[in-house]
Write a protein that holds these residues in place. Structure first.
Motif, PDB file in Angstrom:
ATOM      1  N   GLN A 240       3.024   8.010  -4.318  1.00  0.00           N
ATOM      2  CA  GLN A 240       2.155   6.946  -4.826  1.00  0.00           C
ATOM      3  C   GLN A 240       1.957   5.849  -3.785  1.00  0.00           C
ATOM      4  N   TYR A 241       3.013   5.550  -3.071  1.00  0.00           N
ATOM      5  CA  TYR A 241       2.927   4.533  -2.025  1.00  0.00           C
ATOM      6  C   TYR A 241       1.956   4.978  -0.926  1.00  0.00           C
ATOM      7  N   ILE A 242       2.134   6.198  -0.445  1.00  0.00           N
ATOM      8  CA  ILE A 242       1.269   6.707   0.628  1.00  0.00           C
ATOM      9  C   ILE A 242      -0.184   6.747   0.170  1.00  0.00           C
ATOM     10  N   GLU A 243      -0.413   7.113  -1.081  1.00  0.00           N
ATOM     11  CA  GLU A 243      -1.780   7.164  -1.616  1.00  0.00           C
ATOM     12  C   GLU A 243      -2.434   5.777  -1.554  1.00  0.00           C
ATOM     13  N   LYS A 244      -1.670   4.726  -1.887  1.00  0.00           N
ATOM     14  CA  LYS A 244      -2.229   3.372  -1.828  1.00  0.00           C
ATOM     15  C   LYS A 244      -2.535   2.959  -0.388  1.00  0.00           C
ATOM     16  N   VAL A 245      -1.666   3.308   0.534  1.00  0.00           N
ATOM     17  CA  VAL A 245      -1.911   2.991   1.938  1.00  0.00           C
ATOM     18  C   VAL A 245      -3.184   3.678   2.414  1.00  0.00           C
ATOM     19  N   GLU A 246      -3.353   4.930   2.050  1.00  0.00           N
ATOM     20  CA  GLU A 246      -4.553   5.665   2.451  1.00  0.00           C
ATOM     21  C   GLU A 246      -5.805   5.051   1.834  1.00  0.00           C
ATOM     22  N   GLN A 247      -5.717   4.624   0.566  1.00  0.00           N
ATOM     23  CA  GLN A 247      -6.835   3.939  -0.072  1.00  0.00           C
ATOM     24  C   GLN A 247      -7.209   2.678   0.695  1.00  0.00           C
ATOM     25  N   PHE A 248      -6.188   1.914   1.054  1.00  0.00           N
ATOM     26  CA  PHE A 248      -6.407   0.651   1.752  1.00  0.00           C
ATOM     27  C   PHE A 248      -7.106   0.901   3.085  1.00  0.00           C
ATOM     28  N   ARG A 249      -6.625   1.887   3.820  1.00  0.00           N
ATOM     29  CA  ARG A 249      -7.190   2.147   5.143  1.00  0.00           C
ATOM     30  C   ARG A 249      -8.567   2.800   5.066  1.00  0.00           C
ATOM     31  N   GLU A 250      -8.866   3.396   3.947  1.00  0.00           N
ATOM     32  CA  GLU A 250     -10.230   3.905   3.739  1.00  0.00           C
ATOM     33  C   GLU A 250     -11.179   2.736   3.484  1.00  0.00           C
ATOM     34  N   ILE A 251     -10.711   1.745   2.723  1.00  0.00           N
ATOM     35  CA  ILE A 251     -11.525   0.561   2.424  1.00  0.00           C
ATOM     36  C   ILE A 251     -11.645  -0.343   3.644  1.00  0.00           C
ATOM     37  N   LEU A 252     -10.538  -0.531   4.392  1.00  0.00           N
ATOM     38  CA  LEU A 252     -10.530  -1.384   5.579  1.00  0.00           C
ATOM     39  C   LEU A 252      -9.672  -0.727   6.662  1.00  0.00           C
ATOM     40  N   PRO A 253     -10.281   0.092   7.516  1.00  0.00           N
ATOM     41  CA  PRO A 253      -9.508   0.825   8.528  1.00  0.00           C
ATOM     42  C   PRO A 253      -8.702  -0.072   9.462  1.00  0.00           C
ATOM     43  N   SER A 254      -9.144  -1.318   9.677  1.00  0.00           N
ATOM     44  CA  SER A 254      -8.478  -2.192  10.636  1.00  0.00           C
ATOM     45  C   SER A 254      -7.314  -2.981  10.050  1.00  0.00           C
ATOM     46  N   VAL A 255      -6.984  -2.769   8.763  1.00  0.00           N
ATOM     47  CA  VAL A 255      -5.926  -3.558   8.147  1.00  0.00           C
ATOM     48  C   VAL A 255      -4.580  -3.289   8.822  1.00  0.00           C
ATOM     49  N   ASN A 256      -3.812  -4.345   9.040  1.00  0.00           N
ATOM     50  CA  ASN A 256      -2.460  -4.238   9.567  1.00  0.00           C
ATOM     51  C   ASN A 256      -1.469  -4.376   8.415  1.00  0.00           C
ATOM     52  N   LEU A 257      -0.439  -3.549   8.414  1.00  0.00           N
ATOM     53  CA  LEU A 257       0.535  -3.545   7.323  1.00  0.00           C
ATOM     54  C   LEU A 257       1.925  -3.926   7.824  1.00  0.00           C
ATOM     55  N   GLY A 258       2.622  -4.689   6.996  1.00  0.00           N
ATOM     56  CA  GLY A 258       4.015  -5.018   7.265  1.00  0.00           C
ATOM     57  C   GLY A 258       4.896  -4.410   6.195  1.00  0.00           C
ATOM     58  N   THR A 259       6.190  -4.331   6.463  1.00  0.00           N
ATOM     59  CA  THR A 259       7.087  -3.698   5.496  1.00  0.00           C
ATOM     60  C   THR A 259       8.487  -4.299   5.554  1.00  0.00           C
ATOM     61  N   ASP A 260       9.239  -4.093   4.480  1.00  0.00           N
ATOM     62  CA  ASP A 260      10.686  -4.317   4.436  1.00  0.00           C
ATOM     63  C   ASP A 260      11.348  -2.964   4.215  1.00  0.00           C
ATOM     64  N   ILE A 261      12.474  -2.742   4.857  1.00  0.00           N
ATOM     65  CA  ILE A 261      13.191  -1.476   4.686  1.00  0.00           C
ATOM     66  C   ILE A 261      14.693  -1.740   4.637  1.00  0.00           C
ATOM     67  N   ILE A 262      15.360  -1.078   3.710  1.00  0.00           N
ATOM     68  CA  ILE A 262      16.822  -1.110   3.618  1.00  0.00           C
ATOM     69  C   ILE A 262      17.345   0.282   3.954  1.00  0.00           C
ATOM     70  N   VAL A 263      18.197   0.371   4.959  1.00  0.00           N
ATOM     71  CA  VAL A 263      18.815   1.660   5.288  1.00  0.00           C
ATOM     72  C   VAL A 263      20.260   1.656   4.795  1.00  0.00           C
ATOM     73  N   GLY A 264      20.762   2.837   4.470  1.00  0.00           N
ATOM     74  CA  GLY A 264      22.152   2.956   4.019  1.00  0.00           C
ATOM     75  C   GLY A 264      22.367   2.538   2.584  1.00  0.00           C
ATOM     76  N   PHE A 265      21.317   2.624   1.756  1.00  0.00           N
ATOM     77  CA  PHE A 265      21.490   2.328   0.337  1.00  0.00           C
ATOM     78  C   PHE A 265      22.449   3.353  -0.257  1.00  0.00           C
ATOM     79  N   PRO A 266      23.247   2.973  -1.266  1.00  0.00           N
ATOM     80  CA  PRO A 266      24.237   3.901  -1.818  1.00  0.00           C
ATOM     81  C   PRO A 266      23.674   5.292  -2.086  1.00  0.00           C
ATOM     82  N   THR A 267      24.381   6.301  -1.613  1.00  0.00           N
ATOM     83  CA  THR A 267      24.107   7.748  -1.744  1.00  0.00           C
ATOM     84  C   THR A 267      22.975   8.225  -0.838  1.00  0.00           C
TER      85      THR A 267
END
Length: 410
Positions: A240-267
Motif C-alpha cells: 500500500q505504501y509503494i502504491e501511494k508513492v507511485e501515485q504521487f510520482r505519477e501526479i508529480l514526477p519531480s516530487v522529493n520524498l523524505g522518510t523516517d526508518i527504525i532498524v532493529g525493531f523487536p523480532t
C-alpha cells in the motif's frame, strides 16, 4: 524562575533533564522557582515530585495557558502545583509568538496524534488530535507575510490529519493549503510531519498545483516489512505504501520524498531488514532520518523483548546510512549545472551566503548581504559533502512560483 520545557520522544531527552534537575537539587545556593513543562511533564506527572522534591510545579502540554495561575499559586502558598489535563482546549494566542529567524517561521496547525504506533509515546503525552481553526492559521500567516517572512512551515504531529476532528469546518489539510496559497506575498509553504495513511490524492494534486507549496513531502515508511509494519501498528502494508508513492510520482514526477526508518525493531529478521533496504533503494529518498530501535517506557513495544543485539542494529543502521549517502551523492551529481531557486537565509561561518532549495538542499554561494531574505536563482557548479556550491544567476524572482521557476530554466 527556571522552566524546563521538555521533549519525551526519546529517552535521552528525559535523562538529560533529570540530570539537570538533580544537579539543581544538590545545589547549596539559593535556588529559583523550578518548573517542568512539555511532554515529559505529561509522561511523568506527579512522579516528578517524588524523584525531584525540589521541583515547584509540573505543567502538561494541555495546560500552557495556566502558567500564570500556577506561578501565582506557588508564590502565594509555597506548595507544589500539578496541572496535566488529558484534553487540550484550543485557546492559545499564537499571534504573540516571538521568533528570532527573520526569514522562516513555524506555524502550528494541529496537535496530538490518534495513530498509536507501538513504539511512540506521542499519543500519551500530546493527547488526541486537535486542529486549530483555519481562520486563525490564515491570520497568523498573513501577519507573517506582512512582517517580511518568506517561508512558513506548518507543524503538527500529523499535519495530514488536519481538520478530520472538525468535519463541520469542511476544511481538510489540502483545503487549508489552497487557502494559504491565496495569501498575497506568501512565497514558500512546507509542512512536517505526516503519516502515509493520510496522504491523499487531493494533497498530491495540491503539491503539484500550488505555486507556494514546496515539492518535498515527508513520507515516513518506518520499515519495509509488512509484518514489522503491523507490529508497529502503522496501519498500512508495504504494498500500500509503494502504491501511494507511485501515485504521487505519477501526479508529480519531480516530487522529493523524505522518510523516517527504525532498524532493529523487536523480532526483525535480516530478511525483513533487507526488505527495508530494497525499498529505500527503489524509492531513493532525498532526506532520511534513520534510527536504531530503543525501548521506550510507556509504549506497548516496551513490553516486548528487545531481542536484536545492539551490534546487529548498528550494522543495519550503517548499511542504510551508506546507501542513503550514495543516493544523495548521485542526486547532487545530477544537479550540477542546473539553475535552481533558493531562499537566502543568512551567512555561514565563512561569510558565504547560505540558502536552501525548495526540496531541502543546502546551498552556499558568494553575494551581498542585501540578498538575505530574498529568492534567487543560482547555478550549481559543485558540492561539498551535503552542501551544493553555486554562483548567482539572473535577477530576484518575484513572485516565487513554479511558473516563474520554469521560465527561468527556459
Amino acid at each position: 524562575l527556571l522552566i524546563y520545557n521538555t521533549c519525551s520522544i526519546r529517552d535521552l531527552a528525559e535523562r538529560k533533564v533529570m540530570g539537570k534537575l538533580g544537579k539543581l537539587g544538590r545545589s547549596k545556593t539559593r535556588r529559583a522557582i523550578i518548573g517542568v513543562t512539555g511532554c515529559m511533564a505529561m509522561a511523568k506527572k506527579e512522579s516528578l515530585f517524588r524523584k525531584m522534591p525540589h521541583v515547584d510545579f509540573v505543567l502538561g502540554t494541555n495546560n500552557l495557558t495556566d502558567l500564570n495561575l500556577v506561578l501565582d499559586e506557588v508564590l502565594e502558598t509555597g506548595k507544589q502545583s500539578l496541572k496535566v489535563d488529558d484534553q487540550f482546549e484550543e485557546n492559545l494566542n499564537y499571534l504573540v509568538a516571538k521568533r528570532d529567524d527573520p526569514v522562516k517561521a513555524y506555524v502550528s496547525i494541529i496537535r496530538g496524534c490518534d495513530k498509536f504506533c507501538t513504539y511512540c509515546v506521542v499519543p500519551y503525552t500530546r493527547g488526541q488530535e486537535v486542529s486549530r481553526p483555519p481562520e486563525s492559521i490564515e491570520e497568523e500567516c498573513r501577519m507573517l507575510v506582512d512582517q517580511g517572512y518568506k517561508e512558513v512551515t506548518l507543524l503538527g504531529q500529523n499535519v495530514n490529519s488536519y481538520g478530520k476532528d472538525k468535519p463541520e469546518w469542511n476544511c481538510l489539510f489540502h483545503d487549508l493549503l489552497y487557502r494559504l496559497d491565496k495569501i498575497p506575498g506568501i512565497e514558500r509553504v512546507r509542512s512536517m510531519t505526516s503519516h502515509p495513511t493520510d496522504i491523499t490524492i487531493n494533497l498530491m494534486q495540491a503539491v503539484r498545483d500550488l505555486p507556494s507549496l514546496c515539492e518535498f513531502v515527508h513520507f515516513p515508511i518506518q520499515a519495509g516489512s509488512s509484518r514489522i509494519l503491523k507490529k508497529m501498528h502503522r496501519i498500512y502494508t508495504k504494498e500500500q505504501y509503494i502504491e501511494k508513492v507511485e501515485q504521487f510520482r505519477e501526479i508529480l514526477p519531480s516530487v522529493n520524498l523524505g522518510t523516517d526508518i527504525i532498524v532493529g525493531f523487536p523480532t526483525e529478521t535480516e530478511e525483513e531488514f533487507l526488505e527495508t533496504y530494497d525499498i529505500f533503494k527503489q524509492i531513493r529518498y532525498s532526506v532520511a532520518f534513520i534510527f536504531t530501535y530503543s525501548p521506550r517506557k510507556g509504549t506497548p513495544a516496551f513490553r516486548w523483548k528487545d531481542d536484536i543485539p545492539q551490534e546487529v542494529k548498528d550494522d543495519r543502521l550503517q548499511r542504510l546510512l551508506s546507501l542513503h549517502d550514495s543516493i544523495t551523492q548521485e542526486q547532487r551529481q545530477d544537479m550540477l549545472g542546473q539553475e535552481i531557486e533558493v531562499l537566502v537565509e543568512g551567512r555561514n561561518k565563512n561569510n558565504q551566503l547560505k540558502a536552501r532549495t525548495r526540496c531541502w538542499k543546502n546551498v552556499i554561494f558568494e553575494g551581498s548581504s542585501d540578498l538575505i531574505g530574498t529568492l534567487q536563482t543560482v547555478k550549481v557548479h559543485s558540492y561539498s559533502h551535503q552542501t551544493l556550491l553555486a554562483g548567482p544567476v539572473g535577477e530576484l524572482i518575484l513572485p516565487s512560483s513554479k511558473l516563474a521557476l520554469a521560465s527561468s530554466n527556459l
